[in-house]
Design an enzyme around this catalytic site. Structure first.
Site, PDB file in Angstrom:
ATOM      1  N   GLU A 183       0.778  -1.234   0.000  1.00  0.00           N
ATOM      2  CA  GLU A 183       0.000   0.000   0.000  1.00  0.00           C
ATOM      3  C   GLU A 183       0.813   1.289   0.000  1.00  0.00           C
ATOM      4  O   GLU A 183       0.369   2.292  -0.558  1.00  0.00           O
ATOM      5  CB  GLU A 183      -0.939  -0.001   1.224  1.00  0.00           C
ATOM      6  N   SER A 201     -34.856 -36.059  42.472  1.00  0.00           N
ATOM      7  CA  SER A 201     -34.099 -36.718  43.540  1.00  0.00           C
ATOM      8  C   SER A 201     -32.602 -36.455  43.493  1.00  0.00           C
ATOM      9  O   SER A 201     -31.874 -36.948  44.357  1.00  0.00           O
ATOM     10  CB  SER A 201     -34.365 -38.224  43.503  1.00  0.00           C
TER      11      SER A 201
END
Length: 809
Positions: free
Chosen positions: A142, A422
């Site tokens: 770039e 339970s």
């Protein structure tokens, strides 16, 4: 020699043939001084210059040098003035919202990404985390002179502006500084106003920030395709790893994408691979040119093909459930508030371990989901939840929230609306052992203590009958039975009486101490608390069972080990370990729960191939089936739940998975075993190191005062009563039968359960008028030594009513 063209006579106002006015030759010899219009000398002795003739023909379109000079000066003044005005009036603005928006990143314990939330897939990272070779690749792609040039490339900027004006479309050429300003402060629109702002902000930014700061911002704001903003998100989107782990070739490819993100994705657009390779070569050649890469390394490099494109379902599968659970954990523990977390950018390392998480998902798939069928109506209601905790640390290592977060929103691992059944009974036993509780006849409660296991036996308090008479599974009468045997067979009559003997409030407090949240719905201090009407979550139960596994030491479970934003760490609360119950009480409870796995209702858990302890449980009307268990190094709870997918109403699981009845010893225990085996594969098998007190062996005769007073004739109505402390449910009266364990169904129409234990002939449950509410007149005293000299008991003052002797077997 004169270079002037020959003069022509005639009237002074007459133009020459060449289109210009001839000069008057007499003007040179006239006396100085002004002349009158008729040629006379003007006052003062000056000669008046003749009027400039008008330009004609093609010369009219050519500006004079005066015009050119004036225009240049005017343009210069305008440019200088405009520059000064623009520089003074255009300030560096606040960042635009989309540039600062980030997703929160959720990681496994080892740093592997689990999920990213939010619409913007971005994770800002400091420049120091980006390898130098990757930085050079971006510069080569770039702006190769970034560190030596000014903020503005004048020629490129003018060219881009001209192309925009003339309609030639978007043109590149901007410096990295300009691109960063566009990404971070402005926008992507192609207008002269935006370009002008970009120009001035870039100059100011270059004066106020370092090149490193600008490059860091550029790398975090640039779009790389695949919905990835920033180099870190791109690294995961294309190669599935952090940017630190990229090699030079991979970094060069990501840098290539900046030029045309979507077009250069060679997986999504294989037809553009030639162009993408050319751009990749361009980047690498630039690195060689600037001595950032050796020619030899360049020649040896092969193109790194990126991974497949992943669908944009960031929270699908288990990811959404995990994100939801972690967010709830962070906000509930006041680590961060919901609004702040929603701003994004947080990097959250969880306690989850990928191996165990994958194992849990596979175990549920194999033992629950794979057994469903579209042809069975009941199977459409099947839901599953799971949670697993390391007892030594309190770290949640695996969660299963449901079939898919995008299809079923509610998290089955953390929801608190299904009865635990339970699986709550071990807390009653632990409370009895931890508090030195005794039966109605002051006999210490131990695994060997005998109770009357008669079906629908009325629970007795210190003042007499409570009126609460829960049914056993399939209405089985067990007669005289030890606590250990009653746990193996999950006998409701025994545990309801034991809860009364210990004190329902004491049971509740013990459950909370072990890890059950105090605000758990239906955690009510009545004898029915033993049978599990409370609706704790799967994760809550796993936390409590982890306390038993760690010999009674309780530490708050956690889902997060680290949270940071922009490399700044947030403080996590201190998690202090405390003793919930004594080691002896915890280890004795573990000893009893080992029997459940070895020969009780949880034998399917033996398939884990590890020493294990656990308990089965079933909610009222079989709306949920549970298995909660642990090895010395892993505590896990699995629940299968029934819920209508359209209305959300809880549904019984009769017929689900092709079974007449759903029980904790079936699919939940099988899932638990498959998960535990896989999760602990490769680790050393650890045995339980228990300091248990089994208590003295007792005779076959149960405690007289613990026996049911009622007979078929005299007290039948009270014995059959199901009023008094009850669970809440769908019954509008609010009085439902107590929830059952894998062996305690109450619906008379339910088919006989096959699997958990020996069953008897089932009779329809009777419903009787309300009886007396339980009372308990006890004052806690100091502990003293029991008559056998071995076990402490509580000295209590009780007000009792006379009871006849126990029914003899």
């Amino acid at each position: 020699m004169s270079h002037e063209p020959p003069q022509h006579g005639g009237d002074p106002g007459q133009q020459g043939s060449e289109g210009w006015t001839p000069r008057d030759p007499s003007a040179a010899v006239q006396a100085p001084g002004p002349q009158h219009p008729n040629g006379a000398q003007a006052p003062g002795g000056r000669t008046k210059r003749p009027k400039r003739p008008k330009r004609t023909g093609w010369r009219r379109v050519i500006p004079t040098w005066r015009t050119v000079l004036g225009g240049v000066l005017l343009l210069a003044l305008l440019l200088v003035g405009g520059f000064i005005a623009g520089y003074r009036t255009i300030d560096i603005p606040a960042a635009n919202a989309s540039a600062t928006a980030q997703s929160n990143v959720y990681l496994y314990e080892d740093g592997t990404v689990i999920a990213r939330d939010g619409e913007i897939n971005r994770e800002n990272i400091p420049l120091r985390r980006v390898p130098r070779t990757i930085q050079h690749a971006v510069l080569a792609a770039e702006d190769r002179d970034f560190y030596s040039e000014d903020a503005i490339d004048i020629k490129a900027t003018l060219r881009a502006g001209w192309n925009t004006v003339t309609g030639k479309g978007r043109q590149g050429g901007s410096t990295i500084t300009q691109q960063y300003v566009k990404n971070y402060y402005l926008g992507q629109e192609q207008t002269l106003v935006r370009k002008a702002k970009e120009f001035f902000i870039s100059i100011k930014l270059d004066r106020e920030q370092s090149k490193d700061d600008i490059l860091e911002g550029y790398l975090n704001t640039s779009y790389f395709g695949r919905n990835a903003y920033g180099i870190q998100a791109a690294s995961h989107a294309y190669y599935g790893k952090d940017v630190e782990d990229l090699d030079t070739g991979e970094g060069a490819y990501l840098a290539s994408l900046l030029n045309a993100p979507s077009s250069y994705d060679v997986v999504a657009h294989p037809e553009n691979k030639k162009a993408a390779l050319a751009r990749w070569d361009y980047v690498l050649d630039g690195m060689v040119e600037h001595d950032w890469l050796t020619p030899a390394d360049r020649d040896a490099m092969a193109f790194p093909v990126p991974g497949e494109v992943k669908p944009a379902t960031a929270l699908s599968g288990q990811r959404g459930y995990i994100v939801q659970a972690v967010e709830d954990h962070l906000t509930h523990n006041k680590i961060i508030d919901e609004d702040t977390l929603s701003t994004g950018g947080y990097r959250i390392t969880t306690t989850l371990q990928k191996k165990k998480q994958d194992a849990l998902v596979e175990a549920v798939e194999d033992n629950v989901l794979s057994k469903t069928s579209d042809e069975r109506e009941a199977d459409r209601n099947v839901r599953a939840g799971g949670a697993s905790i390391d007892p030594a640390t309190g770290h949640v290592v695996a969660l299963y929230g449901g079939i898919d977060y995008t299809k079923q929103y509610v998290n089955n691992a953390t929801r608190r609306d299904y009865q635990v059944g339970s699986t709550f009974k071990p807390f009653v036993l632990a409370a009895a052992l931890a508090n030195g509780s005794t039966t109605q006849k002051d006999r210490a409660i131990t695994p060997n203590t005998r109770y009357d296991g008669k079906n629908k036996r009325t629970v007795q308090s210190a003042t007499g009958s409570t009126g609460y008479a829960p049914a056993n599974e399939d209405d089985v009468d067990y007669g005289s039975i030890t606590v250990r045997e009653a746990t193996d067979k999950s006998v409701n009559a025994v545990y309801a009486q034991m809860a009364q003997d210990v004190g329902p409030s004491t049971v509740k407090d013990t459950a909370i101490a072990l890890g059950i949240p105090q605000d758990t719905p239906d955690l009510t201090a009545t004898p029915s608390i033993a049978l599990g009407p409370a609706t704790a979550s799967v994760l809550d139960m796993a936390s409590a069972y982890a306390t038993l596994a760690d010999h009674g030491r309780q530490r708050p479970h956690t889902l997060v080990t680290r949270i940071s934003k922009n490399a700044t760490e947030l403080d996590l609360p201190t998690r202090n370990t405390r003793r919930a119950i004594s080691r002896e009480a915890a280890d004795t409870t573990t000893s009893v729960l080992r029997s459940v796995v070895d020969g009780g209702t949880g034998t399917a858990a033996r398939a884990a191939g590890r020493p294990a302890a656990g308990k089965t449980g079933t909610a009222e009307e079989d709306k949920a089936a549970w298995f909660a268990g642990y090895t010395p190094d892993l505590a896990t709870v699995i629940a299968v739940m029934g819920q209508d997918p359209d209305t959300g109403v809880q549904k019984p699981l009769y017929g689900a998975l092709g079974l007449a009845r759903m029980n904790g010893g079936g699919a939940p225990a099988q899932t638990w075993a498959a998960y535990t085996r896989a999760a602990l594969e490769g680790s050393e098998v650890q045995g339980f190191e228990l300091e248990a007190d089994e208590g003295p062996e007792e005779s076959e005769e149960p405690d007289p005062d613990a026996s049911d007073e009622s007979t078929e004739g005299e007290d039948t109505e009270e014995a059959g009563s199901t009023t008094g402390p009850q669970e809440t449910g769908e019954n509008p009266t609010g009085t439902l039968p107590a929830p059952r364990d894998p062996g305690n169904p109450s619906p008379a129409h339910a088919p006989t359960r096959a699997g958990d234990r020996e069953t008897g002939t089932r009779k329809p449950a009777e419903r009787k008028p309300a009886g007396k509410k339980p009372t308990e007149e006890k004052t806690a005293g100091k502990k003293s030594t029991a008559p056998d000299g071995n076990r402490p008991t509580d000295e209590r003052n009780r007000t009792r009513t006379a009871h006849p002797g126990p029914a003899r077997p």
